[in-house]
Write a protein that holds these residues in place. Structure first.
Motif, PDB file in Angstrom:
ATOM      1  N   MET A   1       0.817  -1.207   0.000  1.00  0.00           N
ATOM      2  CA  MET A   1       0.000   0.000   0.000  1.00  0.00           C
ATOM      3  C   MET A   1       0.861   1.271   0.000  1.00  0.00           C
ATOM      4  SD  MET A   1      -3.294  -0.591  -0.070  1.00  0.00           S
ATOM      5  CE  MET A   1      -4.107   0.744   0.804  1.00  0.00           C
ATOM      6  N   MET A   2       2.043   1.202   0.594  1.00  0.00           N
ATOM      7  CA  MET A   2       2.920   2.371   0.605  1.00  0.00           C
ATOM      8  C   MET A   2       3.364   2.730  -0.807  1.00  0.00           C
ATOM      9  SD  MET A   2       4.203   4.712   2.500  1.00  0.00           S
ATOM     10  CE  MET A   2       4.306   4.176   4.204  1.00  0.00           C
ATOM     11  N   LYS A   3       3.636   1.740  -1.604  1.00  0.00           N
ATOM     12  CA  LYS A   3       4.023   1.973  -2.997  1.00  0.00           C
ATOM     13  C   LYS A   3       2.918   2.732  -3.735  1.00  0.00           C
ATOM     14  CE  LYS A   3       5.493  -0.581  -7.147  1.00  0.00           C
ATOM     15  NZ  LYS A   3       4.450  -0.084  -8.063  1.00  0.00           N
ATOM     16  N   LYS A   4       1.686   2.274  -3.586  1.00  0.00           N
ATOM     17  CA  LYS A   4       0.568   2.933  -4.262  1.00  0.00           C
ATOM     18  C   LYS A   4       0.368   4.363  -3.758  1.00  0.00           C
ATOM     19  CE  LYS A   4      -3.236   0.731  -4.925  1.00  0.00           C
ATOM     20  NZ  LYS A   4      -4.479  -0.046  -4.690  1.00  0.00           N
ATOM     21  N   LYS A   5       0.525   4.546  -2.471  1.00  0.00           N
ATOM     22  CA  LYS A   5       0.313   5.881  -1.904  1.00  0.00           C
ATOM     23  C   LYS A   5       1.385   6.858  -2.362  1.00  0.00           C
ATOM     24  CE  LYS A   5      -2.449   7.084   0.218  1.00  0.00           C
ATOM     25  NZ  LYS A   5      -3.666   7.860  -0.182  1.00  0.00           N
ATOM     26  N   LEU A   6       2.637   6.422  -2.354  1.00  0.00           N
ATOM     27  CA  LEU A   6       3.713   7.298  -2.811  1.00  0.00           C
ATOM     28  C   LEU A   6       3.566   7.625  -4.298  1.00  0.00           C
ATOM     29  CD1 LEU A   6       6.758   5.770  -0.891  1.00  0.00           C
ATOM     30  CD2 LEU A   6       5.596   7.932  -0.421  1.00  0.00           C
ATOM     31  N   GLU A   7       3.124   6.676  -5.083  1.00  0.00           N
ATOM     32  CA  GLU A   7       2.874   6.952  -6.504  1.00  0.00           C
ATOM     33  C   GLU A   7       1.758   7.980  -6.660  1.00  0.00           C
ATOM     34  OE1 GLU A   7       2.037   3.069  -7.962  1.00  0.00           O
ATOM     35  OE2 GLU A   7       4.133   2.602  -8.439  1.00  0.00           O
ATOM     36  N   GLN A   8       0.734   7.883  -5.809  1.00  0.00           N
ATOM     37  CA  GLN A   8      -0.343   8.866  -5.849  1.00  0.00           C
ATOM     38  C   GLN A   8       0.169  10.258  -5.490  1.00  0.00           C
ATOM     39  OE1 GLN A   8      -3.255   8.636  -2.725  1.00  0.00           O
ATOM     40  NE2 GLN A   8      -4.893   9.517  -3.978  1.00  0.00           N
ATOM     41  N   MET A   9       0.991  10.355  -4.426  1.00  0.00           N
ATOM     42  CA  MET A   9       1.550  11.638  -4.031  1.00  0.00           C
ATOM     43  C   MET A   9       2.476  12.205  -5.120  1.00  0.00           C
ATOM     44  SD  MET A   9       0.282  12.500  -1.082  1.00  0.00           S
ATOM     45  CE  MET A   9      -1.236  11.839  -1.794  1.00  0.00           C
ATOM     46  N   ASN A  10       3.194  11.331  -5.774  1.00  0.00           N
ATOM     47  CA  ASN A  10       4.068  11.761  -6.864  1.00  0.00           C
ATOM     48  C   ASN A  10       3.259  12.413  -7.986  1.00  0.00           C
ATOM     49  OD1 ASN A  10       6.964  11.464  -8.014  1.00  0.00           O
ATOM     50  ND2 ASN A  10       5.672  10.714  -9.677  1.00  0.00           N
ATOM     51  N   GLN A  11       2.121  11.804  -8.306  1.00  0.00           N
ATOM     52  CA  GLN A  11       1.270  12.360  -9.354  1.00  0.00           C
ATOM     53  C   GLN A  11       0.647  13.672  -8.915  1.00  0.00           C
ATOM     54  OE1 GLN A  11       1.019  10.979 -12.493  1.00  0.00           O
ATOM     55  NE2 GLN A  11       0.084  12.977 -12.894  1.00  0.00           N
ATOM     56  N   VAL A  12       0.263  13.769  -7.642  1.00  0.00           N
ATOM     57  CA  VAL A  12      -0.318  15.008  -7.128  1.00  0.00           C
ATOM     58  C   VAL A  12       0.671  16.164  -7.266  1.00  0.00           C
ATOM     59  CG1 VAL A  12      -1.063  16.189  -5.022  1.00  0.00           C
ATOM     60  CG2 VAL A  12      -1.950  13.918  -5.552  1.00  0.00           C
ATOM     61  N   ILE A  13       1.909  15.951  -6.836  1.00  0.00           N
ATOM     62  CA  ILE A  13       2.914  17.015  -6.906  1.00  0.00           C
ATOM     63  C   ILE A  13       3.211  17.371  -8.362  1.00  0.00           C
ATOM     64  CG2 ILE A  13       5.257  17.688  -6.268  1.00  0.00           C
ATOM     65  CD1 ILE A  13       3.241  17.361  -3.934  1.00  0.00           C
ATOM     66  N   THR A  14       3.264  16.364  -9.212  1.00  0.00           N
ATOM     67  CA  THR A  14       3.498  16.620 -10.635  1.00  0.00           C
ATOM     68  C   THR A  14       2.402  17.509 -11.212  1.00  0.00           C
ATOM     69  OG1 THR A  14       4.587  14.468 -10.871  1.00  0.00           O
ATOM     70  CG2 THR A  14       3.814  15.526 -12.890  1.00  0.00           C
ATOM     71  N   ASP A  15       1.155  17.218 -10.867  1.00  0.00           N
ATOM     72  CA  ASP A  15       0.034  18.004 -11.385  1.00  0.00           C
ATOM     73  C   ASP A  15       0.003  19.402 -10.778  1.00  0.00           C
ATOM     74  OD1 ASP A  15      -0.676  15.796 -12.865  1.00  0.00           O
ATOM     75  OD2 ASP A  15      -2.200  15.109 -11.440  1.00  0.00           O
ATOM     76  N   VAL A  16       0.367  19.529  -9.504  1.00  0.00           N
ATOM     77  CA  VAL A  16       0.393  20.850  -8.875  1.00  0.00           C
ATOM     78  C   VAL A  16       1.437  21.741  -9.546  1.00  0.00           C
ATOM     79  CG1 VAL A  16       0.986  22.103  -6.752  1.00  0.00           C
ATOM     80  CG2 VAL A  16      -0.503  20.088  -6.646  1.00  0.00           C
ATOM     81  N   ILE A  17       2.593  21.179  -9.822  1.00  0.00           N
ATOM     82  CA  ILE A  17       3.671  21.948 -10.473  1.00  0.00           C
ATOM     83  C   ILE A  17       3.214  22.477 -11.822  1.00  0.00           C
ATOM     84  CG2 ILE A  17       5.946  21.696 -11.564  1.00  0.00           C
ATOM     85  CD1 ILE A  17       6.719  19.893  -9.215  1.00  0.00           C
ATOM     86  N   LYS A  18       2.443  21.689 -12.544  1.00  0.00           N
ATOM     87  CA  LYS A  18       1.943  22.136 -13.844  1.00  0.00           C
ATOM     88  C   LYS A  18       0.980  23.307 -13.720  1.00  0.00           C
ATOM     89  CE  LYS A  18       2.308  17.553 -16.009  1.00  0.00           C
ATOM     90  NZ  LYS A  18       1.538  16.407 -16.573  1.00  0.00           N
ATOM     91  N   LYS A  19       0.255  23.383 -12.600  1.00  0.00           N
ATOM     92  CA  LYS A  19      -0.807  24.372 -12.476  1.00  0.00           C
ATOM     93  C   LYS A  19      -0.369  25.687 -11.830  1.00  0.00           C
ATOM     94  CE  LYS A  19      -4.803  21.304 -12.523  1.00  0.00           C
ATOM     95  NZ  LYS A  19      -5.446  21.977 -13.674  1.00  0.00           N
ATOM     96  N   ILE A  20       0.711  25.698 -11.050  1.00  0.00           N
ATOM     97  CA  ILE A  20       1.096  26.953 -10.388  1.00  0.00           C
ATOM     98  C   ILE A  20       1.725  27.903 -11.393  1.00  0.00           C
ATOM     99  CG2 ILE A  20       1.399  25.850  -8.140  1.00  0.00           C
ATOM    100  CD1 ILE A  20       4.421  25.912  -8.631  1.00  0.00           C
ATOM    101  N   ASP A  21       1.627  29.209 -11.095  1.00  0.00           N
ATOM    102  CA  ASP A  21       2.193  30.207 -12.006  1.00  0.00           C
ATOM    103  C   ASP A  21       3.556  30.667 -11.518  1.00  0.00           C
ATOM    104  OD1 ASP A  21       1.733  31.975  -9.883  1.00  0.00           O
ATOM    105  OD2 ASP A  21      -0.212  32.578 -10.685  1.00  0.00           O
ATOM    106  N   ASP A  22       4.151  31.630 -12.226  1.00  0.00           N
ATOM    107  CA  ASP A  22       5.520  32.072 -11.942  1.00  0.00           C
ATOM    108  C   ASP A  22       5.649  32.786 -10.604  1.00  0.00           C
ATOM    109  OD1 ASP A  22       6.122  31.002 -14.350  1.00  0.00           O
ATOM    110  OD2 ASP A  22       6.423  32.894 -15.410  1.00  0.00           O
ATOM    111  N   SER A  23       4.570  33.350 -10.109  1.00  0.00           N
ATOM    112  CA  SER A  23       4.655  34.120  -8.864  1.00  0.00           C
ATOM    113  C   SER A  23       4.322  33.282  -7.635  1.00  0.00           C
ATOM    114  CB  SER A  23       3.704  35.318  -8.928  1.00  0.00           C
ATOM    115  OG  SER A  23       2.356  34.882  -9.046  1.00  0.00           O
ATOM    116  N   THR A  24       4.169  31.974  -7.806  1.00  0.00           N
ATOM    117  CA  THR A  24       3.771  31.076  -6.702  1.00  0.00           C
ATOM    118  C   THR A  24       4.944  30.207  -6.260  1.00  0.00           C
ATOM    119  OG1 THR A  24       1.490  31.000  -7.519  1.00  0.00           O
ATOM    120  CG2 THR A  24       2.172  29.265  -5.987  1.00  0.00           C
ATOM    121  N   LEU A  25       5.138  30.133  -4.976  1.00  0.00           N
ATOM    122  CA  LEU A  25       6.142  29.258  -4.391  1.00  0.00           C
ATOM    123  C   LEU A  25       5.457  27.980  -3.923  1.00  0.00           C
ATOM    124  CD1 LEU A  25       8.963  28.619  -3.112  1.00  0.00           C
ATOM    125  CD2 LEU A  25       8.150  29.823  -1.055  1.00  0.00           C
ATOM    126  N   LEU A  26       6.021  26.843  -4.326  1.00  0.00           N
ATOM    127  CA  LEU A  26       5.525  25.539  -3.867  1.00  0.00           C
ATOM    128  C   LEU A  26       6.476  24.995  -2.820  1.00  0.00           C
ATOM    129  CD1 LEU A  26       3.750  22.960  -4.007  1.00  0.00           C
ATOM    130  CD2 LEU A  26       5.256  22.173  -5.856  1.00  0.00           C
TER     131      LEU A  26
END
Length: 1011
Positions: A266-291
């Motif tokens: 289950m840890m493998k699946k959860k970390l893969e989910q978190m990896n996808q979440v961060i990947t998608d967040v990075i795509k959506k933030i703009d230049d003036s936003t700090l992640l």
């Protein structure tokens, strides 16, 4: 016809009626006297408990550190702290709970489920070093979420006393960057762990707050799915104007660690989910936003946290911006750690994030901050130098306000920095020098604050120890040394003396408070007054009624009479257990010491049965059999281990859930009722209520327990989770919830009610030939003899163990509850405990140890043995929080709390409830019920004496080693366990064992048999 006429003999049967009325009157008087005596005992025990509670509270307040929290709030007014403005307009702050550092870095060739499944952070930090930053994030213990959130937002260090509030967080009452956002009219959106709401609710935008229950560790999806469902819509361009800072707290990684372990499918699946979440967040933030993506703490090999092991304190910090804002400062490469798979990862303290975020968002640095800006977050040395100056100014303001300016080393380093900074040139060399001086000052200031906050209140510590020592003396006196005094303490005149002294103590406390205020606390002053009032109130009547010489002679005679090998063995166990706390190594290996005590007793019984039982051959064989059974079971239990970190590599963890441990639960469900019934048959007591309770009730409840853990094992198995059958998980969860509620509802409520009203374990039959020599039978002869001279007698089967057989059913009620909330091997351990208790009772009867102090001590030691074998240690991470959610999906008082208490202290609750059996097992109904009750009190107070001695020892050595390197890792958790055990024992022994259990069984037997 009136009663007088009947009594005069003018009416047939008058004398019989008169005698019957007399007998009823005597019975009522005896019953009233019994309850009057019971009430007296109850009040005295309550006074002792109150005395100990006061000692524990005062010691705890003096020992568990607290720090000074200043109410000042930083501001930009009149200073240049915020003059340069913000570097970023917006912040997306994501917390992935328990994100251990090695979950995020590249681990080539590893087959662990927690490796290489969250690659986005490491990949970006390597490929885009000017845009992404990955650092090892070092958290301060205790590594619990609430304390970490305080440090991450205030920049201040936690104290150990905060750990107790992890599940009851109060709003932060000091400056923090969430408050600064609110002051500067920034809109803060939040979603996830509801701990944030307890701390910062008034600073969040109420329309953009979406909290989720955080403590149900069995739920690995609800919180994360909820965060995701609100996070991405708010990141869309049409909603981005609604917020300035967006905070999301994911819990799935932490809950999988608690429910399973880090290396689980289950840890493998959860970390893969978190990896996808961060990947998608990075795509959506703009230049003036700090992640910013962080973990609040790590987790150990079992998935737990709270301590200060490497895996628990090492978590992750990732910062990302689409602007090139970050830089690797080569001049500071010496700060990088190269121990992680050959890579360089610099370690920074979690409190360092506070000034970093504040400066990057253009906010004042929180007033209580002690951290230093993270070097890499500033693109050049000039900006880092300016950030250093602002931070040093803030730290010095805090030192001045808190009066921490008496350290010459820190003062001189501050002077060095300010002097150099005011005269420095705008050269790269000078900027690097200024940064170095600033860091030296910050490090020295931090260490000074740590040392100042590590101040212990020795006055409170001393008073707490004195009060606990007085309670130990009173218990020893009351339980063993002067038995004659107990008769006097039952009078309400004696109890009135204690009440009067308490009132006098309160009056004197008020007087002391008004003289010395505000240097002394009223609550503490009143507590001391009550404690000494109880002590003086106890001793004053004794000294008034009995001379000192008489008391000394009674004590001497008592000890001479009772001192033998078994007494020596019991006192040796008590002294050795108390001395365990004098060494950190012995505390670490306490579980093995306890096993040694139990096995020593078992072998002593074995040799004693061979050499000293001079009765029948049958009794000798039975004694040897019980001894061997006790030894074998004790050895088997000692093989169930949960290892402390300090025990590695010499300890192997065996407390794991597996298919064979679940299978053993079905075996236990079959054989445990059979074994218990065999002990009842030995005393001819398996009648009436016994077959219902043992043969059906216990068996069916243990069978439901086995089914519950079977469903749990299937639902959490890798193959099931990876199959299409995973869709039925909600059905399995509902079944488990239903089974748990049924079992605990029956065992904690219905069976206890039924026991209080139910029949005794006896049977009555008729015969012409009665064997009056049987200790388990009683005969009553009919007065109407036949013409042949034969008489008919009624046999009462189970008469010789009528108290013990009936009382043990109550022990079974609580035992089955504790078994159910324990994991499979823990359930097996507690089932074995029941058999050990029965064999111990038989040995106590055979070896005539009923009145020996060793009998109570051994029961307490068995409680310790099974505390360790049910998967517990004197450490915070060993607490099995997940068991709190076996009957509820969220935290519901008192059900969640009862489950955790039963899981943690189940073995002590069982042995505490079994204490009266030392007196009640294998005895016939007696007209001297008050004498029996007095002996039960002796055993109860003997157990309390043993626990008080060990607790007092752990308190004393924790105070003595308060500056020891391992104080917060070893000595402090052990003293807290000792304090909790004293509280649990006092409450349980008074309410359940004495008031509900002993009093009812004695009264019921005496009422039926007219004794």
């Amino acid at each position: 016809m009136n009663p007088e006429t009947k009594a005069s003999g003018l009416y047939p049967g008058g004398n019989q009626y008169f005698l019957q009325r007399q007998q009823q009157s005597r019975s009522r008087i005896k019953q009233q006297k019994f309850w009057f005596t019971s009430l007296g005992y109850l009040i005295v025990l309550s006074f002792f408990a109150l005395l100990q509670f006061i000692g524990i509270i005062l010691f705890t307040q003096g020992f568990l550190l607290s720090r000074q929290v200043l109410p000042q709030v930083s501001s930009c007014n009149g200073s240049d702290i915020c003059s340069e403005g913000a570097k970023f307009d917006k912040l997306v702050f994501l917390v992935i709970d328990a994100l251990r550092f090695d979950f995020t870095i590249d681990a080539e060739g590893s087959d662990k489920h927690y490796h290489n499944n969250f690659p986005i952070l490491h990949k970006l930090s390597q490929e885009e070093p000017d845009n992404a930053l990955l650092l090892k994030f070092i958290s301060d213990p205790p590594t619990t979420t609430l304390q970490r959130l305080k440090g991450l937002t205030t920049g201040a260090l936690p104290t150990f006393i905060d750990a107790g509030s992890n599940f009851n967080g109060d709003a932060i009452d000091e400056d923090n960057w969430i408050l600064q956002l609110h002051k500067n009219n920034k809109s803060v959106a939040f979603m996830g762990d509801d701990t944030w709401m307890a701390l910062f609710e008034k600073y969040f935008n109420p329309k953009l707050s979406f909290p989720y229950d955080s403590l149900n560790v069995l739920d690995t999806e609800t919180v994360d799915n909820g965060v995701i469902s609100h996070l991405f819509p708010l990141l869309e361009s049409e909603n981005s104007t609604k917020w300035d800072v967006l905070i999301g707290h994911f819990l799935g990684v932490d809950h999988i660690g608690h429910s399973y372990n880090p290396n689980h499918f289950m840890m493998k699946k959860k970390l893969e989910q978190m990896n996808q979440v961060i990947t998608d967040v990075i795509k959506k933030i703009d230049d003036s936003t700090l992640l910013v993506v962080i973990g609040d703490h790590g987790m150990d090999a079992t998935g737990n946290h709270g301590g200060d092991s490497k895996d628990e304190i090492e978590t992750s910090l990732f910062m990302y911006s689409k602007q090139k804002r970050f830089k690797f400062h080569k001049k500071h490469k010496s700060h990088y750690d190269t121990s992680d798979l050959g890579k360089r990862y610099r370690s920074v303290n979690q409190i360092d994030l506070v000034p970093t975020i504040s400066l990057l968002l253009g906010l004042p640095i929180p007033f209580n901050n002690l951290g230093y800006p993270i070097d890499e977050a500033f693109e050049d040395d000039k900006k880092l130098s300016a950030a250093s100056y602002k931070t040093i100014r803030q730290i010095e303001d805090f030192r001045l306000a808190s009066g921490l300016t008496n350290d010459e080393v820190v003062n001189s380093k501050y002077e060095d920095f300010t002097t150099f900074y005011s005269n420095m040139k705008k050269s790269k060399k000078d900027e690097l020098k200024a940064i170095e001086l600033a860091k030296n000052y910050q490090i020295s200031s931090l260490e000074h604050c740590k040392s100042m906050w590590a101040r212990f209140d020795l006055n409170l510590i001393s008073v707490g120890i004195i009060i606990l020592s007085l309670s130990l003396i009173l218990l020893m006196t009351y339980s063993r040394s002067i038995p004659s005094v107990r008769v006097s303490t039952m009078s309400f005149e004696f109890i009135g003396s204690i009440v009067a002294m308490i009132l006098l103590g309160l009056v004197l406390s008020f007087s002391v408070f008004f003289v010395f205020r505000p240097h002394i606390s009223l609550n503490k002053c009143l507590s001391v007054g009550v404690a000494f009032g109880i002590t003086i109130g106890y001793w004053a009547p004794i000294m008034d009624r009995f001379s000192v010489d008489w008391i000394c002679q009674q004590t001497k005679d008592f000890f001479i009479y009772n001192f033998n090998f078994w007494s020596f063995l019991g006192m040796s166990f008590a002294v050795l257990h108390a001395l365990v706390f004098a060494s950190n190594s012995y505390v670490v290996w306490e579980d093995k010491m306890i096993s040694f005590f139990v096995l020593t007793f078992g072998f002593s019984c074995f040799f004693s049965c061979i050499t000293k039982i001079n009765q029948s051959k049958y009794k000798k064989i039975m004694g040897i059999s019980h001894s061997i059974t006790f030894i074998i079971l004790s050895r088997l239990v000692s093989m169930i281990n949960v290892c402390r970190e300090e025990q590695h590599p010499y300890c192997k963890v065996t407390f794991r859930m597996s298919w064979w441990s679940v299978l053993l639960l079905y075996v236990i469900a079959i054989i445990i009722p059979l074994i218990i019934s065999s002990f009842y048959k030995l005393t001819n007591s398996y009648y009436s209520a016994a077959p219902i309770w043992i043969g059906k009730g216990v068996r069916y409840m243990l069978l439901l327990n086995a089914i519950y853990w079977t469903l749990d094992f299937i639902g959490n198995h890798d193959k099931f989770l990876a199959s299409s059958w995973v869709s039925i998980s909600p059905i399995l969860k509902s079944l488990k919830l239903g089974i748990a509620r049924v079992v605990l509802g029956i065992t904690l409520v219905l069976t206890n009610f039924g026991w209080s009203k139910g029949p005794l374990c006896i049977s009555i039959g008729a015969t012409n030939n009665v064997d009056n020599t049987s200790e388990s039978k009683s005969s009553v002869t009919d007065n109407n003899s036949s013409s042949s001279g034969n008489s008919t007698s009624s046999i009462i089967l189970g008469y010789g163990n009528i108290y013990g057989s009936s009382y043990f059913l109550l022990v079974l009620n609580f035992a089955v509850s504790a078994i159910f909330v324990s994991k499979p091997l823990g359930a097996i351990s507690l089932s074995i405990l029941l058999v050990q208790i029965l064999t111990l009772l038989e040995l106590i009867d055979m070896l005539d140890l009923r009145r020996n102090l060793l009998s109570s001590i051994m029961l307490c030691i068995l409680g310790y043995q099974h505390f360790f074998s049910t998967g517990h240690q004197a450490t915070i991470p060993s607490i099995q929080w997940e068991t709190g959610f076996m009957t509820t999906e969220t935290i519901v008082f008192p059900f969640t709390h009862v489950n955790i208490i039963l899981n943690t202290f189940g073995s002590f609750i069982i042995v505490g409830l079994a204490i009266p059996l030392i007196t009640l097992w294998r005895i016939k109904p007696s007209g001297k019920s008050i004498t029996i009750l007095s002996q039960i009190i002796t055993n109860i107070t003997t157990l309390l004496t043993y626990q008080t001695l060990t607790s007092l020892s752990s308190f004393i050595f924790a105070a003595y080693f308060r500056r020891h390197l391992m104080v917060w890792k070893i000595f402090a958790p052990r003293f807290m366990l000792s304090g909790l055990l004293l509280i649990v024992f006092n409450l349980h022994l008074i309410i359940c064992t004495f008031w509900f259990g002993s009093g009812r069984i004695l009264n019921q037997v005496n009422r039926i048999f007219g004794k």
